[in-house]
Design a protein around this motif. Structure first.
Motif, PDB file in Angstrom:
ATOM      1  N   GLU A 200       0.522  -1.189   0.089  1.00  0.00           N
ATOM      2  CA  GLU A 200       0.394   0.041   0.394  1.00  0.00           C
ATOM      3  C   GLU A 200       0.805   1.361   0.000  1.00  0.00           C
ATOM      4  O   GLU A 200       0.555   2.057  -0.691  1.00  0.00           O
ATOM      5  N   SER A 203       2.923   1.616  -3.511  1.00  0.00           N
ATOM      6  CA  SER A 203       1.677   2.236  -4.465  1.00  0.00           C
ATOM      7  C   SER A 203       1.296   3.632  -4.718  1.00  0.00           C
ATOM      8  O   SER A 203       0.999   4.282  -5.505  1.00  0.00           O
ATOM      9  N   THR A 204       1.235   4.150  -3.957  1.00  0.00           N
ATOM     10  CA  THR A 204       1.244   5.544  -3.243  1.00  0.00           C
ATOM     11  C   THR A 204       2.118   5.868  -4.042  1.00  0.00           C
ATOM     12  O   THR A 204       1.892   7.220  -4.908  1.00  0.00           O
ATOM     13  N   GLU A 207       1.010   5.863  -7.590  1.00  0.00           N
ATOM     14  CA  GLU A 207      -0.663   6.628  -8.363  1.00  0.00           C
ATOM     15  C   GLU A 207      -0.684   7.863  -8.995  1.00  0.00           C
ATOM     16  O   GLU A 207      -1.664   8.037  -9.926  1.00  0.00           O
ATOM     17  N   ASN A 208      -0.033   8.313  -8.604  1.00  0.00           N
ATOM     18  CA  ASN A 208       0.032   9.895  -9.098  1.00  0.00           C
ATOM     19  C   ASN A 208       1.623  10.104 -10.118  1.00  0.00           C
ATOM     20  O   ASN A 208       1.233  11.035 -10.550  1.00  0.00           O
ATOM     21  N   HIS A 379      -3.570  16.080  -7.168  1.00  0.00           N
ATOM     22  CA  HIS A 379      -2.858  16.153  -7.804  1.00  0.00           C
ATOM     23  C   HIS A 379      -2.378  16.959  -5.859  1.00  0.00           C
ATOM     24  O   HIS A 379      -2.301  17.980  -6.870  1.00  0.00           O
ATOM     25  N   ASN A 383       1.576  13.992  -1.611  1.00  0.00           N
ATOM     26  CA  ASN A 383       1.297  12.353  -2.385  1.00  0.00           C
ATOM     27  C   ASN A 383       2.691  12.670  -3.818  1.00  0.00           C
ATOM     28  O   ASN A 383       2.196  12.677  -4.755  1.00  0.00           O
ATOM     29  N   SER A 385       5.164  10.944  -5.586  1.00  0.00           N
ATOM     30  CA  SER A 385       5.243  10.360  -6.645  1.00  0.00           C
ATOM     31  C   SER A 385       6.686  10.401  -7.153  1.00  0.00           C
ATOM     32  O   SER A 385       7.841  10.674  -7.278  1.00  0.00           O
ATOM     33  N   LYS A 392       9.916   4.932 -11.918  1.00  0.00           N
ATOM     34  CA  LYS A 392       8.609   3.975 -11.969  1.00  0.00           C
ATOM     35  C   LYS A 392       8.882   2.202 -12.081  1.00  0.00           C
ATOM     36  O   LYS A 392       7.885   1.808 -11.433  1.00  0.00           O
TER      37      LYS A 392
END
Length: 453
Positions: A200, A203-204, A207-208, A379, A383, A385, A392
């Motif tokens: 979890e 994943s953050t 996600e963005n 956004h 958060n 990213s 990524k």
């Protein structure tokens, strides 16, 4: 490691230019090309101090300058560093650089100063990559995102996940290697819960990613429509200049005209295309084919319609080509009597704006619709990213390994096998932060930097 030097300011005329020297011999080399006023010695200068004086080449005066000294490890690179600030002429800065190179320094490669900062532990790899994002930032939003990454936001989140995985690996290793000791058995259900928490958290970071990438790199945008609906006028309106030729003659635009424009916090990489319609003109037909290909390759399509007349057969064909694309219908010529059936158009499009490219009205509504379409307003800088495809890819690899480990637990696999899979996830995170990475990847990261940074 050699002592390197480069001009760290842009290759253009300006108020000042800065020549940076970094390495074990930086102070010594600086003393050979710079003489402080008042008889001071460069060697006696403490870190974070400056001196006014003269830069020279074999005794020949070049320019009045300021020398700033940074002593290792308290410098950007972690090495002894000297920076000479001179008048911003191109010849002056290059002349001083030549004198520095003649006295023992080597030309710095692209990104080599930041690479040394990474290798000397001054920055982690995600922070180093953020430096390039700061340099290339085109607005406040991109700058804030890059600053958050440079301050280590992504690293801290990845490090938190890494620490959790390391604890899991330690527990598994202790239980497997020392069966005679009174070590609690690792419970699959508890392990599943811990892996789920790590998943979890990781994943953050992805996600963005698309929203962040769009804010950093801009949106590849194609302006399409049948001939003479005002595509080029809209392109010029957004560009703020006459980039596309505008006439009342249908088919004026035959080639693709491109321009990057700012729209609020967004950058649109605009392409003005030929009018899409059936034609027997060979050259015009090539332009139409190129326009249709732009629909497929673009992230956003702005489909322009002439509000002063009903939808035509060419309009309907164009609508069909935009299916499954992120698309905004722009009803143009809103400054004249409207004949287009809005209800008919709303059957095909969720996002519709009404504007007059000629009068430059409705652009604010277009910006709002693009923000909504790409969820830009959702956004937030909290958060954090992944900043690029390398990061990524590392996160995706870690997530895939965690999913595999969780699946193996559900299937009742031996904990030894699960341990191996979790270790693969840990290695992917360490690759993200640069704590375990190949020289080839490091070279690739810094190859994108400019010389002098």
């Amino acid at each position: 490691m050699s002592t390197i030097a480069a001009v760290s300011t842009p290759n253009a005329v300006g108020g000042i230019a800065v020549i940076r020297i970094s390495g074990d011999k930086a102070i010594d080399i600086a003393s050979k090309v710079f003489t402080p006023a008042g008889g001071r010695s460069v060697h006696d200068m403490e870190g974070y101090t400056c001196a006014y004086g003269i830069a020279h080449d074999n005794g020949e005066r070049i320019d009045d300058c300021i020398l700033t000294v940074f002593r290792a490890p308290h410098s950007y690179t972690g090495e002894d560093t000297a920076e000479i600030s001179c008048h911003g002429g191109l010849y002056v800065s290059k002349r001083i650089l030549r004198a520095i190179l003649r006295n023992g320094a080597e030309n710095a490669e692209g990104g080599e100063f930041t690479k040394r900062a990474y290798l000397n532990g001054k920055l982690d790899l995600t922070q180093a990559e953020a430096v390039m994002d700061i340099i290339s930032a085109k607005g406040e939003t991109e700058l804030k995102m890059a600053e958050a990454l440079r301050e280590g936001a992504a690293f801290r989140k990845a490090r938190k996940c890494s620490d959790k995985l390391m604890k899991i690996l330690g527990d598994l290793a202790a239980w497997a290697d020392y069966p005679e000791e009174d070590i609690p058995e690792v419970e699959p259900q508890a392990l599943m819960s811990e892996l789920s928490e790590v998943r979890e958290e990781l994943s953050t970071l992805v996600e963005n990613y698309d929203s962040g990438r769009i804010l950093r790199e801009g949106i590849a945008t194609a302006i399409i429509g049948r001939p003479n609906v005002g595509k080029s006028t809209l392109f010029n309106c957004l560009s703020g200049c006459e980039r596309s030729i505008v006439t009342d003659i249908a088919g004026t635009t035959r080639d693709i005209v491109e321009e990057s424009v700012r729209l609020g916090d967004l950058t649109l990489r605009l392409s003005d295309t030929a009018g899409i319609h059936d034609t027997d003109d060979v050259i015009e037909g090539i332009g139409v084919d190129m326009a249709e290909k732009m629909i497929d390759s673009s992230e956003l399509v702005i489909a322009v319609f002439d509000g002063s007349c009903p939808l035509t057969a060419d309009d309907l064909k164009l609508i069909d080509k935009t299916k499954n694309k992120k698309c905004i219908a722009a009803v143009n010529k809103n400054d004249v009597s409207q004949q287009l059936d809005v209800k008919e158009l709303s059957k095909y499009f969720i996002h519709i704006v009404y504007l007059s490219a000629k009068e430059s009205t409705g652009v604010d509504v277009l910006e709002k619709e693009i923000n909504e379409l790409f969820s830009i307003n959702e956004h937030t800088f909290d958060n954090v990213s992944a900043a690029n495809e390398r990061q990524k890819k590392c996160i995706d690899s870690a997530l895939a390994s965690i999913d595999e480990a969780m699946s193996a637990l559900q299937c009742g696999e031996m904990l030894d096998a699960v341990n191996v899979i979790i270790d693969e996830a840990e290695q992917s995170i360490l690759s993200l932060t640069g704590e375990k990475i190949t020289d080839a990847v490091v070279d690739e990261v810094f190859s994108r930097f400019c010389v002098g940074k």
